[in-house]
Design a protein around this motif. Structure first.
Motif, PDB file in Angstrom:
ATOM      1  N   GLU A 279       0.913  -1.220   0.084  1.00 36.29           N
ATOM      2  CA  GLU A 279       0.093   0.193  -0.183  1.00 36.29           C
ATOM      3  C   GLU A 279       0.974   1.209  -0.031  1.00 36.29           C
ATOM      4  OE1 GLU A 279      -2.255   3.005   0.003  1.00 36.29           O
ATOM      5  OE2 GLU A 279      -3.351   1.053   0.056  1.00 36.29           O
ATOM      6  N   ARG A 281       0.701   4.350   0.382  1.00 35.94           N
ATOM      7  CA  ARG A 281       0.424   5.290   1.454  1.00 35.94           C
ATOM      8  C   ARG A 281       1.037   5.050   3.001  1.00 35.94           C
ATOM      9  NH1 ARG A 281      -3.769   9.348   1.304  1.00 35.94           N
ATOM     10  NH2 ARG A 281      -4.291   8.619   3.297  1.00 35.94           N
ATOM     11  N   ARG A 282       1.599   3.778   3.041  1.00 33.90           N
ATOM     12  CA  ARG A 282       1.971   3.312   4.285  1.00 33.90           C
ATOM     13  C   ARG A 282       3.630   3.560   4.309  1.00 33.90           C
ATOM     14  NH1 ARG A 282      -1.859  -0.330   5.968  1.00 33.90           N
ATOM     15  NH2 ARG A 282      -3.896   0.949   5.787  1.00 33.90           N
ATOM     16  N   VAL A 283       3.895   3.832   5.809  1.00 32.44           N
ATOM     17  CA  VAL A 283       5.265   4.256   5.807  1.00 32.44           C
ATOM     18  C   VAL A 283       6.123   2.682   6.229  1.00 32.44           C
ATOM     19  CG1 VAL A 283       4.807   6.537   6.691  1.00 32.44           C
ATOM     20  CG2 VAL A 283       4.826   4.701   8.427  1.00 32.44           C
ATOM     21  N   PRO A 329      10.364   8.257   5.440  1.00 31.36           N
ATOM     22  CA  PRO A 329       8.722   8.455   5.026  1.00 31.36           C
ATOM     23  C   PRO A 329       7.863   9.010   6.321  1.00 31.36           C
ATOM     24  CG  PRO A 329       9.217   5.966   4.706  1.00 31.36           C
ATOM     25  CD  PRO A 329      10.687   6.885   5.030  1.00 31.36           C
ATOM     26  N   TYR A 330       8.220   8.509   7.313  1.00 29.51           N
ATOM     27  CA  TYR A 330       7.909   8.884   8.558  1.00 29.51           C
ATOM     28  C   TYR A 330       7.639  10.539   8.784  1.00 29.51           C
ATOM     29  CZ  TYR A 330       7.282   4.701  11.092  1.00 29.51           C
ATOM     30  OH  TYR A 330       6.890   3.419  11.295  1.00 29.51           O
ATOM     31  N   GLN A 331       8.591  11.239   7.957  1.00 28.61           N
ATOM     32  CA  GLN A 331       8.612  12.775   8.041  1.00 28.61           C
ATOM     33  C   GLN A 331       8.119  13.310   6.676  1.00 28.61           C
ATOM     34  OE1 GLN A 331       9.671  14.509  10.733  1.00 28.61           O
ATOM     35  NE2 GLN A 331      10.110  12.619  12.027  1.00 28.61           N
ATOM     36  N   TYR A 332       7.019  13.708   6.899  1.00 23.58           N
ATOM     37  CA  TYR A 332       6.453  14.341   5.623  1.00 23.58           C
ATOM     38  C   TYR A 332       6.570  13.302   4.408  1.00 23.58           C
ATOM     39  CZ  TYR A 332       6.547  18.498   8.317  1.00 23.58           C
ATOM     40  OH  TYR A 332       6.091  19.582   9.253  1.00 23.58           O
ATOM     41  N   GLY A 333       6.430  12.113   4.615  1.00 25.21           N
ATOM     42  CA  GLY A 333       6.513  11.045   3.496  1.00 25.21           C
ATOM     43  C   GLY A 333       7.803  11.116   2.823  1.00 25.21           C
ATOM     44  N   ARG A 402      11.256   3.789  -3.486  1.00 27.07           N
ATOM     45  CA  ARG A 402       9.840   3.835  -3.755  1.00 27.07           C
ATOM     46  C   ARG A 402       9.685   5.225  -4.567  1.00 27.07           C
ATOM     47  NH1 ARG A 402       5.254   3.292   0.826  1.00 27.07           N
ATOM     48  NH2 ARG A 402       5.886   5.371   1.609  1.00 27.07           N
TER      49      ARG A 402
END
Lengths: 513, 75
Positions: A279, A281-283, A329-333, A402
């Protein structure tokens, strides 16, 4: 006939300066849990290797017979030593000397230390603890003076010549704060070191009442990008300095030293194939990816809390030191923010200056968007980050983990060079993501549809079909899609290839702090 | 352990709240999901405890460092 008498006088005088600010001042320090400057040097460097320069420097007082009865040392000592068997220059502020600011400063000593490190082409470690100028010294001088940055021509030159480490071990104010950030790696000790341009009393006169911790604590500066690392005690600060230097050459005129290769270059971590969620959108945990593909235990992160959407640090591949950039990705994707941009510029300059090949693990949805981001000047700092990437001449390897979108995504490497580049099967790229671009690109089609929402979904599914990175690779727009488990073997091969391409010398783009 | 305030790591939108007041949580349990740059970013419990307060609701924009939850010691 001999010079024994003079030598013994010499030793008597040296003992006086070695006594620093005197027993009382040293006892006070000890009680407060802080090391004195000579203890600091001893714990930083290899045992017994410190050779002081200017050990006689101080203000003498003479008796009637012209004999020195007292020699008050200056507040700055320096010399040569070794760390892990390699030569370094060490400089330390002596805060035990009364009037560490102003009065006890010996003109020229600081600049000479910077020059020694520069000309001997050896790293410099600064042990900082000093307050800035004070008004009392004005009265002693009987006049005011125009400030100038004495010795700074060398401080600035050192940024492009030798590795410089600054350790904040106490108050670091005014010019001390400037010394702190004129470095490639700055470390502060939490609760013990405070850094500011001016301290709480001066700030209070502007109507801002703050404690020194609120004004210039280590955690504040970690967040503001003033320092690269925060530690809990002095020993950890010394260890951090030694570790940082282990990745770097003694100067730009040498190459980063290879360490003993202790990890199998062919090691394939099975977890990597499931590291990125299906998915989009997931981190996921990029630091675990880093841990997995570089030599075990070799990654040292720098400047973690500033510009946190980009992880930067030094690591090894088959023993070769490399510079690592990766998205979080945890920071603003993983989007590049104004702060991330500034962090990238400085970090890539560091890598280029000291001939460290760069490995870039990319998951970048673009620059951070929105009014705040525009207002922060993200596009200009982004342009500077992009320039740093393109101006870097060190070997460069990109792994697209990604997303690769927009200008920030495109800045993952200088595409005009040979693209040493791979993508994982999770690779996903374009000028803007499919999800965001449909409404504007297919405006008329959607508006005239009987069911606009269904039309959006229909277009989306059409676009998703052509979104597979394999299609991009078939057109040779992406050089290779790899099994994520092959990442480490490929990166180790890169590091070995890159090792032959590193060129000692001064690089064309000078580094600024 | 005293009450801990969990703050937003970034400026974002609150997409989904995953817990209720009074709910026991383990360390690293997701408390809520933020959305930023089309990415779902979980905010996790800092330690084992109980959710005492929820300071935002779904759809709220939040600033960096804005308090989101208060987590207290397990009863």
């Amino acid at each position: 006939m001999s010079w024994e008498k003079e030598v013994s006088e010499l030793n008597r005088l040296k003992a006086m300066t070695a006594a620093m600010g005197g027993e009382e001042a040293l006892a006070r320090r000890k009680k407060s849990g802080r090391l004195n400057v000579r203890e600091r040097i001893d714990r930083l460097v290899d045992d017994g290797t410190f050779r002081e320069v200017g050990a006689l420097t101080g203000r003498p007082e003479f008796d009637d017979a012209g004999v020195v009865k007292k020699l008050s040392p200056g507040n700055f000592i320096f010399g040569r030593a070794k760390i892990d068997g390699r030569p370094v220059a060490v400089a330390g502020d002596d805060y035990s000397v009364v009037g560490s600011a102003g009065g006890a400063t010996v003109p020229g000593k600081f600049g000479m230390c910077e020059k020694m490190a520069n000309e001997l082409r050896i790293p410099l470690v600064r042990l900082l603890e000093s307050t800035g100028g004070n008004s009392r010294s004005l009265e002693q001088m009987g006049r005011t003076y125009i400030p100038q940055m004495e010795g700074w021509e060398t401080v600035i030159a050192n940024m492009t010549t030798i590795p410089v480490v600054s350790l904040g071990l106490g108050p670091v104010a005014g010019i001390g704060a400037a010394k702190m950030v004129f470095s490639h790696y700055a470390v502060m000790v939490r609760n013990q070191s405070h850094m500011f341009m001016a301290g709480p009393p001066l700030v209070a006169r502007l109507g801002e009442v703050v404690t020194k911790e609120e004004l210039g604590g280590a955690d504040l500066h970690a967040r503001a990008g003033g320092v690269d690392e925060v530690v809990d005690n002095e020993e950890e600060a010394f260890a951090a300095a030694r570790r940082f230097l282990s990745y770097l050459p003694a100067s730009v005129h040498e190459l980063p030293p290879r360490a003993e290769a202790e990890d199998d270059p062919e090691r394939r971590d099975p977890w990597l194939v499931q590291a990125v969620p299906k998915e989009r959108r997931r981190v996921y945990d990029m630091r675990r990816v880093i841990k997995s593909v570089f030599d075990a235990g070799s990654f040292t992160e720098m400047t973690r809390r500033y510009g946190a959407s980009v992880i930067t640090g030094l690591a090894r591949l088959d023993g070769w030191p490399v510079a690592v950039m990766a998205s979080d990705p945890y920071q603003y994707g993983g989007a590049w923010t104004n702060e991330s941009n500034q962090k990238i510029e400085r970090f890539v300059d560091l890598a280029n200056t000291f001939h460290l090949p760069v490995v870039n693990l990319v998951d970048v949805p673009g620059f951070l968007i929105g009014r705040d981001a525009e207002m922060a000047g993200t596009i200009r700092s982004g342009a500077r980050a992009l320039s740093a990437v393109f101006q870097a001449k060190v070997p460069w390897c990109t792994v697209m983990i990604r997303k690769v979108f927009g200008v920030a995504g495109a800045s993952h490497a200088d595409h005009s060079r040979y693209h040493y580049r791979f993508s994982w099967p999770s690779g996903d790229w374009g000028s803007i993501p499919v999800e965001g671009g449909i409404e504007s690109a297919y405006k008329d089609e959607i508006a005239s549809a009987a069911d606009p929402e269904a039309m959006v979904r229909q277009i989306e599914s059409r676009l998703n079909e052509i979104r597979s990175p394999l299609r991009t690779a078939m057109a040779f727009d992406c050089e290779d899609i790899i099994d994520p488990r092959d990442t480490r073997p490929l990166l180790c091969e890169f590091a070995n290839n890159a090792s032959r391409l590193r060129m000692p010398g001064t690089v064309a783009t000078g580094m600024r702090p | 352990m005293s009450n801990q305030t969990v703050r937003s790591p970034i400026k974002a939108m609150v997409w989904k709240i995953e817990v209720e007041v009074g709910q026991p949580v383990a360390e690293y349990d997701p408390l809520l999901i933020l959305e930023s740059m089309k990415t779902e970013i979980p905010v996790e419990a800092p330690a084992v405890g109980v959710v005492r307060e929820i300071l935002v609701k779904e759809g709220d924009p939040v600033e960096e460092d804005q308090p989101l939850f208060v987590v207290g010691p397990a009863a």
